[in-house]
Write a protein that holds these residues in place. Sequence first.
Motif, PDB file in Angstrom:
ATOM      1  N   ALA A  87      26.465 -71.756  22.178  1.00  0.00           N
ATOM      2  CA  ALA A  87      25.551 -72.613  21.416  1.00  0.00           C
ATOM      3  C   ALA A  87      24.114 -72.376  21.861  1.00  0.00           C
ATOM      4  CB  ALA A  87      25.928 -74.081  21.602  1.00  0.00           C
ATOM      5  N   ALA A  88      23.927 -72.079  23.147  1.00  0.00           N
ATOM      6  CA  ALA A  88      22.576 -71.869  23.686  1.00  0.00           C
ATOM      7  C   ALA A  88      22.083 -70.438  23.495  1.00  0.00           C
ATOM      8  CB  ALA A  88      22.556 -72.211  25.171  1.00  0.00           C
ATOM      9  N   LEU A  89      23.004 -69.473  23.572  1.00  0.00           N
ATOM     10  CA  LEU A  89      22.604 -68.061  23.589  1.00  0.00           C
ATOM     11  C   LEU A  89      22.907 -67.291  22.305  1.00  0.00           C
ATOM     12  CD1 LEU A  89      23.979 -67.206  27.158  1.00  0.00           C
ATOM     13  CD2 LEU A  89      21.601 -67.697  26.555  1.00  0.00           C
ATOM     14  N   GLY A  90      23.918 -67.742  21.576  1.00  0.00           N
ATOM     15  CA  GLY A  90      24.377 -66.980  20.417  1.00  0.00           C
ATOM     16  C   GLY A  90      23.509 -67.133  19.182  1.00  0.00           C
ATOM     17  N   HIS A  91      23.426 -66.068  18.398  1.00  0.00           N
ATOM     18  CA  HIS A  91      22.684 -66.062  17.140  1.00  0.00           C
ATOM     19  C   HIS A  91      23.515 -65.364  16.065  1.00  0.00           C
ATOM     20  CE1 HIS A  91      19.490 -66.357  20.228  1.00  0.00           C
ATOM     21  NE2 HIS A  91      18.890 -67.129  19.333  1.00  0.00           N
ATOM     22  N   PRO A  92      23.210 -65.587  14.811  1.00  0.00           N
ATOM     23  CA  PRO A  92      23.900 -64.870  13.741  1.00  0.00           C
ATOM     24  C   PRO A  92      23.776 -63.363  13.948  1.00  0.00           C
ATOM     25  CG  PRO A  92      22.603 -66.668  12.832  1.00  0.00           C
ATOM     26  CD  PRO A  92      22.230 -66.568  14.288  1.00  0.00           C
ATOM     27  N   GLY A  93      24.877 -62.666  13.805  1.00  0.00           N
ATOM     28  CA  GLY A  93      24.859 -61.228  13.997  1.00  0.00           C
ATOM     29  C   GLY A  93      25.249 -60.785  15.398  1.00  0.00           C
ATOM     30  N   ALA A 143      35.264 -51.620  15.326  1.00  0.00           N
ATOM     31  CA  ALA A 143      34.187 -50.842  15.946  1.00  0.00           C
ATOM     32  C   ALA A 143      33.023 -50.655  14.988  1.00  0.00           C
ATOM     33  CB  ALA A 143      34.719 -49.484  16.404  1.00  0.00           C
ATOM     34  N   ALA A 144      33.324 -50.418  13.713  1.00  0.00           N
ATOM     35  CA  ALA A 144      32.264 -50.250  12.719  1.00  0.00           C
ATOM     36  C   ALA A 144      31.446 -51.537  12.581  1.00  0.00           C
ATOM     37  CB  ALA A 144      32.875 -49.854  11.378  1.00  0.00           C
ATOM     38  N   ALA A 145      32.140 -52.683  12.585  1.00  0.00           N
ATOM     39  CA  ALA A 145      31.451 -53.968  12.469  1.00  0.00           C
ATOM     40  C   ALA A 145      30.597 -54.243  13.706  1.00  0.00           C
ATOM     41  CB  ALA A 145      32.466 -55.091  12.276  1.00  0.00           C
ATOM     42  N   MET A 152      28.442 -65.479  14.150  1.00  0.00           N
ATOM     43  CA  MET A 152      28.685 -64.306  14.964  1.00  0.00           C
ATOM     44  C   MET A 152      29.932 -63.560  14.494  1.00  0.00           C
ATOM     45  SD  MET A 152      27.933 -66.134  18.680  1.00  0.00           S
ATOM     46  CE  MET A 152      28.182 -64.652  19.649  1.00  0.00           C
ATOM     47  N   VAL A 153      30.019 -62.289  14.816  1.00  0.00           N
ATOM     48  CA  VAL A 153      31.237 -61.517  14.578  1.00  0.00           C
ATOM     49  C   VAL A 153      32.216 -61.893  15.679  1.00  0.00           C
ATOM     50  CG1 VAL A 153      32.255 -59.221  14.417  1.00  0.00           C
ATOM     51  CG2 VAL A 153      29.921 -59.609  13.588  1.00  0.00           C
ATOM     52  N   THR A 154      33.415 -62.340  15.326  1.00  0.00           N
ATOM     53  CA  THR A 154      34.368 -62.793  16.331  1.00  0.00           C
ATOM     54  C   THR A 154      35.518 -61.806  16.488  1.00  0.00           C
ATOM     55  OG1 THR A 154      35.466 -64.153  14.632  1.00  0.00           O
ATOM     56  CG2 THR A 154      33.843 -65.235  16.051  1.00  0.00           C
ATOM     57  N   LEU A 184      25.361 -54.512  16.611  1.00  0.00           N
ATOM     58  CA  LEU A 184      24.547 -54.138  17.756  1.00  0.00           C
ATOM     59  C   LEU A 184      23.333 -53.314  17.341  1.00  0.00           C
ATOM     60  CD1 LEU A 184      27.442 -53.291  20.241  1.00  0.00           C
ATOM     61  CD2 LEU A 184      26.033 -55.355  20.200  1.00  0.00           C
ATOM     62  N   ARG A 185      23.505 -52.494  16.295  1.00  0.00           N
ATOM     63  CA  ARG A 185      22.381 -51.718  15.768  1.00  0.00           C
ATOM     64  C   ARG A 185      21.307 -52.638  15.196  1.00  0.00           C
ATOM     65  NH1 ARG A 185      25.785 -47.611  13.716  1.00  0.00           N
ATOM     66  NH2 ARG A 185      26.085 -48.864  11.852  1.00  0.00           N
ATOM     67  N   SER A 186      21.749 -53.758  14.672  1.00  0.00           N
ATOM     68  CA  SER A 186      20.826 -54.691  14.022  1.00  0.00           C
ATOM     69  C   SER A 186      20.200 -55.675  15.003  1.00  0.00           C
ATOM     70  CB  SER A 186      21.560 -55.454  12.914  1.00  0.00           C
ATOM     71  OG  SER A 186      22.078 -54.560  11.947  1.00  0.00           O
ATOM     72  N   GLY A 187      20.418 -55.451  16.293  1.00  0.00           N
ATOM     73  CA  GLY A 187      19.795 -56.309  17.302  1.00  0.00           C
ATOM     74  C   GLY A 187      20.706 -57.351  17.896  1.00  0.00           C
ATOM     75  N   GLY A 188      21.994 -57.316  17.545  1.00  0.00           N
ATOM     76  CA  GLY A 188      22.932 -58.280  18.084  1.00  0.00           C
ATOM     77  C   GLY A 188      23.299 -57.988  19.532  1.00  0.00           C
ATOM     78  N   ARG A 189      23.886 -58.987  20.179  1.00  0.00           N
ATOM     79  CA  ARG A 189      24.324 -58.837  21.561  1.00  0.00           C
ATOM     80  C   ARG A 189      25.786 -59.264  21.662  1.00  0.00           C
ATOM     81  NH1 ARG A 189      21.466 -61.828  26.677  1.00  0.00           N
ATOM     82  NH2 ARG A 189      21.277 -63.456  25.089  1.00  0.00           N
TER      83      ARG A 189
END
Length: 209
Positions: A121-127, A49-51, A154-156, A56-61
Amino acid sequence: MTGTLYPFLGTGQVTVEDVTRSTVEKAGESLALRLQVLERLGPALAACAAALAEALRSGGRLFSFGNGGSSTDAQSVAQLFLTPGKDGRSLPAMSLTGDAALLTALGNDVDFDVIFARQLAALGHPGDVAVALSTSGGSANVLRGLEEARRRGMVTVGFAGSGGGRMAAEGLADHLFVIPSSSVHRIQEAQTTACHVLWELVQRSAAEA
C-alpha cells in the motif's frame, strides 16, 4: 516427522548405502518434478515473462514476499532480478521480507496478516509487479498482499503447491504457477527452478526490446 523423511533412522542399522539410496531417490524425485513443471508450465512462464518485461520496461518495480522458507526464496527472487543478465541489465526488485524492524513492528503493532499488504500500500504503484511465494497457497498475509497488489493495479504472480489453495481458488494471481506436489521440499525446489526460468525469459525479452 524424521521417521517419515528418513525411515531408516532410529533402527540402529543405518548404513552408507541407506543414506546414499535415500539421497539419490530424493534427487531423482526433485529432478523429475522440475522437468514436469517446466514441460507443463513453459508456455505460462513465457506469457508471464512477457508481462513482467513490459511492466519493468515501463518503469515498474518487482516486489516479492513469502513466509518461512518462502521468505528466503522471496529474497532470492529479488536478488536474482537485481543481478544483471548477459546484456548487463539489472532490473528493479525488492523483497518485502528483508526488513526485520518493519516486519516485527507491523506484526506487533498492527497484525501479522498485514505485513505485506501494508508495504505494498505504501510502495506499490500501477504497473509494478507482486510475486507471492507459498507452498500451501493459503497464508493469510500472502493472500492479503496479493489482494492489495491487485487493488493497486499491479501485475500479480503467484507460486503455490499442491492444489494451489486459496490463491488458486480465489483467483488472486494474474499468473499462477501451481507445483503438483504435497512435499514442501519438492515444491520449493521446483519453485526455485521456475523462478530462475522466469528471470531468464524476462532478461531475454528485455534484451530484445
